[in-house]
Scaffold this motif. Structure first.
Motif, PDB file in Angstrom:
ATOM      1  N   SER A  72       0.995  -1.120   0.031  1.00  0.00           N
ATOM      2  CA  SER A  72      -0.074  -0.042   0.008  1.00  0.00           C
ATOM      3  C   SER A  72       0.887   1.397  -0.005  1.00  0.00           C
ATOM      4  N   VAL A 126      -9.166  -8.007   5.576  1.00  0.00           N
ATOM      5  CA  VAL A 126      -9.251  -6.433   5.906  1.00  0.00           C
ATOM      6  C   VAL A 126      -8.031  -5.925   4.693  1.00  0.00           C
ATOM      7  N   LEU A 144      -5.889  -3.664   2.972  1.00  0.00           N
ATOM      8  CA  LEU A 144      -4.882  -2.219   3.173  1.00  0.00           C
ATOM      9  C   LEU A 144      -4.291  -1.723   1.987  1.00  0.00           C
ATOM     10  N   MET A 150      -4.499   2.231   1.379  1.00  0.00           N
ATOM     11  CA  MET A 150      -4.267   3.103   2.451  1.00  0.00           C
ATOM     12  C   MET A 150      -3.177   4.038   2.473  1.00  0.00           C
ATOM     13  N   ASP A 194      -5.357   7.769   6.666  1.00  0.00           N
ATOM     14  CA  ASP A 194      -6.440   7.011   6.500  1.00  0.00           C
ATOM     15  C   ASP A 194      -7.024   6.131   7.719  1.00  0.00           C
ATOM     16  N   ILE A 249      -9.809   2.920   8.866  1.00  0.00           N
ATOM     17  CA  ILE A 249     -10.818   1.877   8.484  1.00  0.00           C
ATOM     18  C   ILE A 249     -11.284   1.491   9.891  1.00  0.00           C
ATOM     19  N   HIS A 250     -12.623   1.617   9.851  1.00  0.00           N
ATOM     20  CA  HIS A 250     -13.571   1.564  11.018  1.00  0.00           C
ATOM     21  C   HIS A 250     -14.271   0.149  10.987  1.00  0.00           C
ATOM     22  N   GLU A 298     -16.725  -0.417   7.890  1.00  0.00           N
ATOM     23  CA  GLU A 298     -16.025  -0.347   6.595  1.00  0.00           C
ATOM     24  C   GLU A 298     -15.605  -1.862   6.255  1.00  0.00           C
ATOM     25  N   LEU A 299     -15.943  -2.836   7.410  1.00  0.00           N
ATOM     26  CA  LEU A 299     -15.401  -4.094   7.163  1.00  0.00           C
ATOM     27  C   LEU A 299     -16.505  -4.891   6.178  1.00  0.00           C
ATOM     28  N   LYS A 300     -15.726  -5.655   5.238  1.00  0.00           N
ATOM     29  CA  LYS A 300     -16.783  -6.590   4.307  1.00  0.00           C
ATOM     30  C   LYS A 300     -16.976  -7.643   4.855  1.00  0.00           C
TER      31      LYS A 300
END
Length: 219
Positions: free
Chosen positions: A117, A149, A151, A154, A158, A160-161, A164-166
């Protein structure tokens, strides 16, 4: 559909601390299975087999098939007691699960593409994993072994909360039902502070005394 893993067990008749010590000396781990409509059952498991299983994430978050002479019960690991300094499992607790009942358990997070990233490539950025697992709710058949997750995109700044997880189909994070203030940060890419070496008073760098003495002797 979630994978299952078979663990062979045996029923144990003797209970108590003395019986547990004898089991451990014989290479077995005392354990208990509880929950559902059945009574708690005391069992024993081969230590080497369960130790090998304990090195994998699935042992802690997947549905396990406890097989007692062909009689299989679906369970989740709920507690593990380890020896304080030996590589030894002392006791295990398993809870029976019902295919039709929602369960709540922790699932590990697997972080992907961090090194490739933009943030991961920068020496000025530090990526911190605020969480390594997340508590989810779902039916046993929908339980994932882990949640990925990504990244890969990123950059510095940034975050990620949890929201926002798939998540796989049928899986929810109960924490998010409590309000926006519970939308915890999972990963943060922040600027890496570099501490500068303090200068001597007056802005002049200090010179080691040994070097001064050597320079004086060469004059």
């Amino acid at each position: 559909m979630a994978k299952t893993h078979e663990i062979k067990v045996e029923r144990r008749a003797d209970e108590g601390k003395g019986a547990s010590r004898r089991l451990r000396r014989a290479g077995s781990v005392p354990a208990i299975v509880y929950g559902g409509e059945l009574k708690p059952v005391s069992i024993q498991i081969n230590h080497n087999e369960v130790w090998t299983a304990s090195q994998h994430d699935w042992f802690y978050s997947s549905i396990l098939d406890l097989s007692l002479n062909g009689d299989v019960q679906k369970v989740l690991l709920r507690d593990m007691q380890r020896h304080p300094f030996k590589q030894q499992i002392m006791h295990l607790d398993f809870q029976r699960v019902n295919d039709r009942e929602t369960l709540r358990t922790a699932v590990p997070l697997h972080f992907l593409n961090q090194e490739t990233s933009p943030a991961g490539k920068s020496s000025e950025v530090v990526i911190t994993h605020e969480l390594n697992e997340v508590v989810v709710e779902c039916l046993p058949a929908d339980l994932p072994e882990f949640i990925e997750v990504d990244l890969g995109n990123m950059v510095q700044g940034d975050v990620i909360h949890l929201s926002e997880l798939k998540l796989p189909k049928g899986v929810e994070i109960p924490e998010l039902k409590l309000g926006k203030e519970h939308d915890t940060a999972v990963v943060i890419a922040k600027f890496a502070k570099v501490e500068e070496e303090p200068e001597a008073e007056g802005g002049v760098a200090e010179v080691p005394a040994a070097k001064v003495a050597k320079d004086e002797s060469q004059k």
